[in-house]
Scaffold this motif. Structure first.
Motif, PDB file in Angstrom:
ATOM      1  N   ARG A  37     -24.720  28.356  66.273  1.00  0.00           N
ATOM      2  CA  ARG A  37     -25.784  27.641  65.557  1.00  0.00           C
ATOM      3  C   ARG A  37     -26.050  28.249  64.180  1.00  0.00           C
ATOM      4  O   ARG A  37     -26.416  27.552  63.238  1.00  0.00           O
ATOM      5  CB  ARG A  37     -27.057  27.688  66.401  1.00  0.00           C
ATOM      6  CG  ARG A  37     -28.208  26.964  65.794  1.00  0.00           C
ATOM      7  CD  ARG A  37     -29.368  26.889  66.737  1.00  0.00           C
ATOM      8  NE  ARG A  37     -30.314  25.916  66.194  1.00  0.00           N
ATOM      9  CZ  ARG A  37     -31.600  25.944  66.414  1.00  0.00           C
ATOM     10  NH1 ARG A  37     -32.121  26.853  67.218  1.00  0.00           N
ATOM     11  NH2 ARG A  37     -32.390  25.051  65.871  1.00  0.00           N
ATOM     12  N   TYR A  38     -25.858  29.567  64.048  1.00  0.00           N
ATOM     13  CA  TYR A  38     -26.178  30.276  62.809  1.00  0.00           C
ATOM     14  C   TYR A  38     -24.960  30.436  61.897  1.00  0.00           C
ATOM     15  O   TYR A  38     -25.034  31.076  60.862  1.00  0.00           O
ATOM     16  CB  TYR A  38     -26.815  31.627  63.141  1.00  0.00           C
ATOM     17  CG  TYR A  38     -27.937  31.428  64.140  1.00  0.00           C
ATOM     18  CD1 TYR A  38     -29.107  30.774  63.765  1.00  0.00           C
ATOM     19  CD2 TYR A  38     -27.785  31.812  65.461  1.00  0.00           C
ATOM     20  CE1 TYR A  38     -30.106  30.522  64.688  1.00  0.00           C
ATOM     21  CE2 TYR A  38     -28.785  31.566  66.390  1.00  0.00           C
ATOM     22  CZ  TYR A  38     -29.944  30.919  65.998  1.00  0.00           C
ATOM     23  OH  TYR A  38     -30.923  30.661  66.917  1.00  0.00           O
ATOM     24  N   ALA A  39     -23.845  29.829  62.303  1.00  0.00           N
ATOM     25  CA  ALA A  39     -22.631  29.837  61.488  1.00  0.00           C
ATOM     26  C   ALA A  39     -22.616  28.615  60.571  1.00  0.00           C
ATOM     27  O   ALA A  39     -23.293  27.610  60.813  1.00  0.00           O
ATOM     28  CB  ALA A  39     -21.399  29.844  62.383  1.00  0.00           C
ATOM     29  N   CYS A  68     -29.123  37.879  53.259  1.00  0.00           N
ATOM     30  CA  CYS A  68     -28.045  38.016  54.233  1.00  0.00           C
ATOM     31  C   CYS A  68     -26.759  38.226  53.444  1.00  0.00           C
ATOM     32  O   CYS A  68     -26.416  37.413  52.573  1.00  0.00           O
ATOM     33  CB  CYS A  68     -27.931  36.790  55.128  1.00  0.00           C
ATOM     34  SG  CYS A  68     -26.571  36.943  56.333  1.00  0.00           S
ATOM     35  N   PHE A  69     -26.064  39.322  53.746  1.00  0.00           N
ATOM     36  CA  PHE A  69     -24.871  39.730  53.004  1.00  0.00           C
ATOM     37  C   PHE A  69     -23.759  40.103  53.968  1.00  0.00           C
ATOM     38  O   PHE A  69     -23.989  40.779  54.972  1.00  0.00           O
ATOM     39  CB  PHE A  69     -25.226  40.942  52.124  1.00  0.00           C
ATOM     40  CG  PHE A  69     -24.082  41.476  51.313  1.00  0.00           C
ATOM     41  CD1 PHE A  69     -23.609  40.792  50.211  1.00  0.00           C
ATOM     42  CD2 PHE A  69     -23.475  42.667  51.661  1.00  0.00           C
ATOM     43  CE1 PHE A  69     -22.548  41.284  49.461  1.00  0.00           C
ATOM     44  CE2 PHE A  69     -22.427  43.183  50.918  1.00  0.00           C
ATOM     45  CZ  PHE A  69     -21.953  42.483  49.813  1.00  0.00           C
ATOM     46  N   ASP A  70     -22.544  39.649  53.655  1.00  0.00           N
ATOM     47  CA  ASP A  70     -21.349  39.971  54.439  1.00  0.00           C
ATOM     48  C   ASP A  70     -20.469  40.920  53.627  1.00  0.00           C
ATOM     49  O   ASP A  70     -19.797  40.482  52.699  1.00  0.00           O
ATOM     50  CB  ASP A  70     -20.585  38.685  54.766  1.00  0.00           C
ATOM     51  CG  ASP A  70     -19.224  38.925  55.409  1.00  0.00           C
ATOM     52  OD1 ASP A  70     -18.877  40.081  55.719  1.00  0.00           O
ATOM     53  OD2 ASP A  70     -18.492  37.930  55.593  1.00  0.00           O
ATOM     54  N   PRO A  71     -20.459  42.226  53.957  1.00  0.00           N
ATOM     55  CA  PRO A  71     -19.628  43.166  53.215  1.00  0.00           C
ATOM     56  C   PRO A  71     -18.155  43.074  53.595  1.00  0.00           C
ATOM     57  O   PRO A  71     -17.299  43.656  52.932  1.00  0.00           O
ATOM     58  CB  PRO A  71     -20.194  44.526  53.615  1.00  0.00           C
ATOM     59  CG  PRO A  71     -20.686  44.313  55.009  1.00  0.00           C
ATOM     60  CD  PRO A  71     -21.225  42.903  55.010  1.00  0.00           C
ATOM     61  N   ASP A 120     -29.926  27.905  49.485  1.00  0.00           N
ATOM     62  CA  ASP A 120     -30.397  27.846  50.857  1.00  0.00           C
ATOM     63  C   ASP A 120     -29.585  28.837  51.682  1.00  0.00           C
ATOM     64  O   ASP A 120     -28.761  29.569  51.134  1.00  0.00           O
ATOM     65  CB  ASP A 120     -30.277  26.423  51.430  1.00  0.00           C
ATOM     66  CG  ASP A 120     -28.859  25.859  51.352  1.00  0.00           C
ATOM     67  OD1 ASP A 120     -27.905  26.588  50.985  1.00  0.00           O
ATOM     68  OD2 ASP A 120     -28.695  24.658  51.653  1.00  0.00           O
ATOM     69  N   TYR A 121     -29.827  28.858  52.972  1.00  0.00           N
ATOM     70  CA  TYR A 121     -29.053  29.708  53.875  1.00  0.00           C
ATOM     71  C   TYR A 121     -27.670  29.105  54.074  1.00  0.00           C
ATOM     72  O   TYR A 121     -27.530  27.908  54.318  1.00  0.00           O
ATOM     73  CB  TYR A 121     -29.773  29.808  55.223  1.00  0.00           C
ATOM     74  CG  TYR A 121     -28.970  30.478  56.310  1.00  0.00           C
ATOM     75  CD1 TYR A 121     -28.859  31.865  56.354  1.00  0.00           C
ATOM     76  CD2 TYR A 121     -28.325  29.731  57.291  1.00  0.00           C
ATOM     77  CE1 TYR A 121     -28.128  32.489  57.359  1.00  0.00           C
ATOM     78  CE2 TYR A 121     -27.599  30.347  58.303  1.00  0.00           C
ATOM     79  CZ  TYR A 121     -27.506  31.724  58.322  1.00  0.00           C
ATOM     80  OH  TYR A 121     -26.781  32.334  59.307  1.00  0.00           O
ATOM     81  N   GLY A 122     -26.657  29.944  53.974  1.00  0.00           N
ATOM     82  CA  GLY A 122     -25.290  29.545  54.287  1.00  0.00           C
ATOM     83  C   GLY A 122     -24.793  30.426  55.413  1.00  0.00           C
ATOM     84  O   GLY A 122     -24.677  31.641  55.255  1.00  0.00           O
ATOM     85  N   GLY A 123     -24.523  29.855  56.546  1.00  0.00           N
ATOM     86  CA  GLY A 123     -24.163  30.618  57.730  1.00  0.00           C
ATOM     87  C   GLY A 123     -22.839  31.345  57.652  1.00  0.00           C
ATOM     88  O   GLY A 123     -22.064  31.210  56.697  1.00  0.00           O
ATOM     89  N   ALA A 124     -22.577  32.111  58.698  1.00  0.00           N
ATOM     90  CA  ALA A 124     -21.357  32.903  58.807  1.00  0.00           C
ATOM     91  C   ALA A 124     -20.135  32.002  58.672  1.00  0.00           C
ATOM     92  O   ALA A 124     -20.076  30.935  59.284  1.00  0.00           O
ATOM     93  CB  ALA A 124     -21.337  33.636  60.146  1.00  0.00           C
TER      94      ALA A 124
END
Length: 178
Positions: A37-39, A68-71, A120-124
């Motif tokens: 759901r959060y992807a 929210c950050f993806d290293p 906006d929020y962009g999921g995984a």
């Protein structure tokens, strides 16, 4: 496809030390896989931002920024998935879905553009078959009422401003792969 590369360091360990406080979620858990759901839709998800609640911010907190950050993204600078700026000091929670647009945020707060190009929020959304990615959901306790940024500022500019105004951070880092 498997990208053979070392795991990136935890991004906030590379910055000057600040205080810590607590963030919890009814939707995601630190170190555990995100539900679909959060992807992002490109990863088969619904692109819904998770619920976040925080407490214990230090005295002098005048506002918050949620990121929210993806290293682990396969690019040199990581990937920004969410940047909500200038949340009032009285805010202690964002409900599930608050990242869908500025209407989901408290008055005066707004989103800046993520690396997806939207506000906006962009999921995984790791590449298919890539290593497990970590998603750092961070609530930053800030020492000013509002950062000197606007909706056209980049996530990197917000992050740069946070380097000078963060009193403390609360971090949850779930994972995702597909």
């Amino acid at each position: 496809m498997s990208l053979d590369r070392p795991v990136a360091p935890a991004p906030y360990e590379l910055l000057p030390q600040v205080g810590a406080f607590t963030v919890t979620s009814t939707d995601v858990r630190d170190g555990e896989p995100l539900a679909g759901r959060y992807a992002h839709g490109s990863s088969g998800g619904e692109n819904v931002s998770p619920q976040l609640a925080w407490s214990g911010a230090p005295e002098g907190t005048k506002s918050y920024v949620v990121t929210c950050f993806d290293p682990d993204a396969p690019i040199p600078g990581g990937f920004w998935h969410w940047v909500a700026v200038n949340l009032p000091a009285g805010t202690t929670e964002l409900p599930t879905g608050a990242g869908s647009g500025d209407d989901g945020l408290p008055a005066g707060a707004f989103h800046v553009r993520t690396d997806f190009g939207s506000r906006d929020y962009g999921g995984a959304a790791p590449p298919q078959g890539d290593q497990v990615h970590r998603y750092y959901f961070v609530v930053h306790a800030v020492d000013v009422d509002a950062l000197d940024v606007d909706q056209d500022s980049s996530a990197a500019v917000v992050s740069f401003n946070l380097a000078f105004h963060t009193l403390a951070r609360a971090i949850l880092a779930p994972t995702f792969a597909h």
